[in-house]
Scaffold this motif. Structure first.
Motif, short mmCIF file in Angstrom:
data_model
loop_
_atom_site.label_atom_id
_atom_site.label_comp_id
_atom_site.label_asym_id
_atom_site.label_seq_id
_atom_site.Cartn_x
_atom_site.Cartn_y
_atom_site.Cartn_z
N SER A 120 -2.65 5.63 10.78
CA SER A 120 -3.45 6.09 9.67
C SER A 120 -2.87 5.83 8.40
O SER A 120 -1.75 5.67 8.39
CB SER A 120 -3.63 7.65 9.82
OG SER A 120 -4.03 7.98 11.35
N LEU A 121 -3.63 5.82 7.58
CA LEU A 121 -3.34 5.83 6.22
C LEU A 121 -4.13 6.60 5.25
O LEU A 121 -5.41 6.57 5.65
CB LEU A 121 -3.34 4.14 5.57
CG LEU A 121 -2.06 3.29 5.69
CD1 LEU A 121 -2.53 1.89 5.47
CD2 LEU A 121 -0.81 4.00 5.20
N ARG A 122 -3.65 7.09 4.30
CA ARG A 122 -4.46 7.86 3.27
C ARG A 122 -4.35 7.14 1.80
O ARG A 122 -3.27 7.06 1.30
CB ARG A 122 -4.07 9.29 3.09
CG ARG A 122 -4.91 10.14 2.27
CD ARG A 122 -4.56 11.75 2.45
NE ARG A 122 -5.18 12.47 1.53
CZ ARG A 122 -6.56 13.22 1.69
NH1 ARG A 122 -7.39 12.55 2.74
NH2 ARG A 122 -6.94 13.93 0.79
N LEU A 123 -5.55 6.54 1.32
CA LEU A 123 -5.46 5.70 0.17
C LEU A 123 -5.85 6.81 -1.12
O LEU A 123 -6.61 7.85 -0.78
CB LEU A 123 -6.41 4.83 0.17
CG LEU A 123 -6.32 3.85 1.40
CD1 LEU A 123 -7.36 2.59 1.00
CD2 LEU A 123 -4.85 3.21 1.23
N SER A 124 -5.38 6.60 -2.28
CA SER A 124 -5.74 7.51 -3.38
C SER A 124 -6.21 6.44 -4.64
O SER A 124 -5.83 5.53 -4.44
CB SER A 124 -4.51 8.09 -3.99
OG SER A 124 -3.97 9.17 -2.85
N CYS A 125 -7.28 7.24 -5.31
CA CYS A 125 -7.88 6.32 -6.24
C CYS A 125 -7.64 7.47 -7.47
O CYS A 125 -8.60 8.30 -7.53
CB CYS A 125 -9.06 6.03 -6.07
SG CYS A 125 -10.23 5.44 -7.46
#
Length: 121
Positions: free
Chosen positions: A17-22
């Motif tokens: 899993s990964l959690r990307l931020s913008c």
């Protein structure tokens, strides 16, 4: 229009899993936003979108694995990606969307730097 910077990418094994931020330069509370990705040699594709009112859309092929949400207080859009597959490899971008076409892939011209995601064992 707000400027955005994506972060959180990296290398992950299949199934991970990964959690990307913008992170946006200004308020996104009244702005539709979307995540896109582009694999090498392929067209950029929409992977998730959220309207200003909080409605969310995903391509059917990604439903159940990808989830987007927003922190309007911090002006950050997130993309949670689970059970990642090698086909998920690519550069991920976020971008404001038009209000009426928020759930459709749009031909934006001013993309941010993106964040690279590599899914490989």
């Amino acid at each position: 229009q707000v400027q955005v910077v994506e972060s959180g990418g990296g290398w992950v094994q299949p199934g991970g899993s990964l959690r990307l931020s913008c992170t946006a330069s200004g308020s996104i509370s009244a702005v539709a936003m979307a995540w896109y990705r582009q694999a090498t040699g392929k067209q950029r594709e929409l992977v998730g979108a959220i309207s200003a009112g909080g409605f969310i859309h995903y391509p059917q092929s990604l439903e159940g694995r990808f989830a987007t949400d927003r922190d309007n207080a911090e002006n950050i859009l997130y993309l949670q990606m689970n059970n990642l597959k090698p086909d998920d490899t690519g550069v991920y971008y976020c971008h404001p969307q038009s209000a009426s076409r928020w759930y459709l892939a749009e031909d934006h011209q001013d993309w941010g730097p993106g964040t690279q995601v590599i899914v490989a064992s």
